[in-house]
Design a protein around this motif. Structure first.
Motif, mmCIF file in Angstrom:
data_model
loop_
_atom_site.group_PDB
_atom_site.id
_atom_site.type_symbol
_atom_site.label_atom_id
_atom_site.label_comp_id
_atom_site.label_asym_id
_atom_site.label_seq_id
_atom_site.Cartn_x
_atom_site.Cartn_y
_atom_site.Cartn_z
ATOM 1 N N ASP A 130 170.421 57.293 50.434
ATOM 2 C CA ASP A 130 171.656 58.005 50.781
ATOM 3 C C ASP A 130 172.907 57.298 50.299
ATOM 4 N N LEU A 131 172.894 55.974 50.344
ATOM 5 C CA LEU A 131 174.076 55.186 49.997
ATOM 6 C C LEU A 131 173.654 53.915 49.274
ATOM 7 N N ILE A 132 174.577 53.391 48.469
ATOM 8 C CA ILE A 132 174.455 52.038 47.939
ATOM 9 C C ILE A 132 175.632 51.228 48.464
ATOM 10 N N SER A 133 175.328 50.076 49.017
ATOM 11 C CA SER A 133 176.363 49.084 49.329
ATOM 12 C C SER A 133 176.365 48.114 48.158
ATOM 13 N N TYR A 134 177.398 48.202 47.302
ATOM 14 C CA TYR A 134 177.372 47.387 46.082
ATOM 15 C C TYR A 134 178.267 46.163 46.217
ATOM 16 N N GLY A 135 178.029 45.202 45.331
ATOM 17 C CA GLY A 135 178.790 43.963 45.403
ATOM 18 C C GLY A 135 178.374 43.138 46.612
ATOM 19 N N MET A 136 179.288 42.299 47.071
ATOM 20 C CA MET A 136 179.019 41.469 48.244
ATOM 21 C C MET A 136 179.237 42.336 49.481
ATOM 22 N N PRO B 244 184.883 51.679 51.376
ATOM 23 C CA PRO B 244 184.979 50.855 50.166
ATOM 24 C C PRO B 244 183.696 50.059 49.934
ATOM 25 N N GLY B 245 183.352 49.877 48.679
ATOM 26 C CA GLY B 245 182.144 49.122 48.356
ATOM 27 C C GLY B 245 180.865 49.917 48.472
ATOM 28 N N THR B 246 180.973 51.251 48.474
ATOM 29 C CA THR B 246 179.771 52.089 48.568
ATOM 30 C C THR B 246 179.744 53.134 47.461
ATOM 31 N N VAL B 247 178.544 53.626 47.207
ATOM 32 C CA VAL B 247 178.303 54.716 46.261
ATOM 33 C C VAL B 247 177.506 55.782 46.983
#
Length: 407
Positions: free
Chosen positions: A164-170, A195-198
């Protein structure tokens, strides 16, 4: 304080009926701040959530991810500290025979393209439970990307994994926001604002005003379109100046990337690295001889993250960002004193640094208020006039650590 549960028996000893989150990881479970899943798990725990871990499940068996049943809030998925394909193959595409992140160095305990396989494994059993991807593999495959192993452009891992989601980066900020939103009763489909999600969507939400990347149909066949897409992505890796990006997948809708999460402050970095890690592998690996990768970082201190170098061969800025974040001198000294008390400590702190070694501060003051320069490099073709070049603070930290009794 102890290890997070990896079996139902361990969970029941804690008095839990079920966890809030189940974390499925491609590495063995090492509870140390150098291992991303441990950091995310302890951050969630510090906010009152119950986290259970399924390390290296047998992806050929559907019941391998049903150890704890359905979590209250979500499944979290990571391939571990490395991309699973880099973990499995050399640059010559030869199969590796050793895996430093597995018990005894044994290879083959995780699948190729682990986050995709784990995501689909979960989705076959739990049709509607939120699935959140994180870690380096998901982060660098969050949009259409060139895949060296198949020599073609592949679409976002979000679509192939069923997540459902990607938490990207730190992910400390984004995972905390995701947990709070889910805990408040919001459906995962509505988490389009963090912020920081896809996320994936049939229609772009109102007021989003995204930058549209070249479509999947274009980048999958046209190198110039792919290059344009990556340039736009690279120019939007800053939390202050970054825009919302949207990638069109035709009948599948859109994959939308929110701007990066803000860098951690010094105090927040201190808090993250001083959470109650066990600083060891889980005892279930003792018989196999432990986890080889742990020996590399056992007597090291992580002092910073992020990089303003912008080297073309490196994905670090694309994952961690260009703003350097650092811990305080006091925090590093407190952790060093923990190392000194370890009965196997021989007097040597092997490393004080991070992915970018001795960077201890952002490249310039402007980055903290106006963001990084989207189309300029700090070091190329020559160092920027605003670049702060000084190692006095870093050398001072090393000297103070060396003065500690026992070092």
């Amino acid at each position: 304080m102890g290890f997070l549960p990896v079996t139902r028996e361990e969970m029941e000893k804690l008095g839990w009926e079920r966890p809030d989150f189940v974390y499925v990881i491609g590495d063995a479970y090492v509870d140390h701040s150098s291992f991303g899943p441990a950091v995310i798990s302890r951050v969630l725990e510090s906010r009152g959530y119950k986290v259970a871990v399924i390390p290296q499940p047998d992806w050929k068996r559907d019941d391998s991810i049903a150890v704890f049943g359905e979590p209250r809030l979500a499944f979290l998925v990571s391939s571990g500290n490395m991309d699973s394909m880099v973990n499995h193959y050399t640059a010559a595409k030869k199969k590796r025979s050793f895996d430093a992140y597995s018990p005894g160095g044994k290879a083959g305990l995780r699948p190729d393209r682990a986050v995709t396989v784990y995501g689909n494994l979960i989705r076959r059993t739990y049709k509607h439970t939120p699935v959140i991807l994180g870690g380096i593999e998901a982060s660098l495959r969050r949009l259409a990307h060139y895949d060296y192993w198949s020599d073609k452009v592949r679409r976002s891992v979000l679509l192939d994994s069923g997540a459902d989601l990607i938490s990207y980066g730190m992910g400390e900020r984004s995972i905390a926001a995701i947990a709070e939103a889910l805990d408040s009763g919001l459906p995962v489909s509505s988490l389009t604002f963090i912020p920081g999600t896809v996320y994936k969507t049939r229609e772009i939400p109102e007021m989003t005003d995204p930058v549209f990347l070249p479509s999947w149909e274009e980048v999958s066949v046209d190198r110039e379109a792919y290059g344009k897409s990556f340039r736009i992505q690279y120019e939007n890796t800053d939390s202050i100046t970054g825009r919302v990006l949207a990638e069109d997948y035709g009948s599948r809708g859109y994959v939308v990337q929110n701007p990066p999460a803000a860098p951690l402050t010094e105090g927040e970095m201190d808090d993250v690295y001083e959470l109650p890690y066990m600083r060891a592998w889980h005892p279930i690996y003792d018989q196999a001889g432990g986890i080889p990768a742990f020996s590399e970082i056992r007597f090291s201190l992580t002092s910073s993250r992020g990089c303003f170098g912008g080297c073309n061969f490196c994905a670090l800025t694309f994952h961690e960002g260009r703003v350097v974040q650092a811990r305080s001198e006091e925090s590093l000294i407190r952790e060093a004193k923990i190392l000194i008390r370890d009965k196997e400590f021989k007097g040597y702190i092997h490393d004080v640094g991070g992915p970018t070694a001795d960077f201890t501060a952002p490249a310039c003051e402007k980055q903290l208020t106006r963001g990084v320069c989207a189309r300029r490099q700090c070091l190329f073709p020559k160092p920027c006039g605003n670049l702060r070049v000084a190692h006095r603070k870093y050398v001072g930290i090393l000297r103070k650590l060396r003065e500690l009794p026992g070092v």
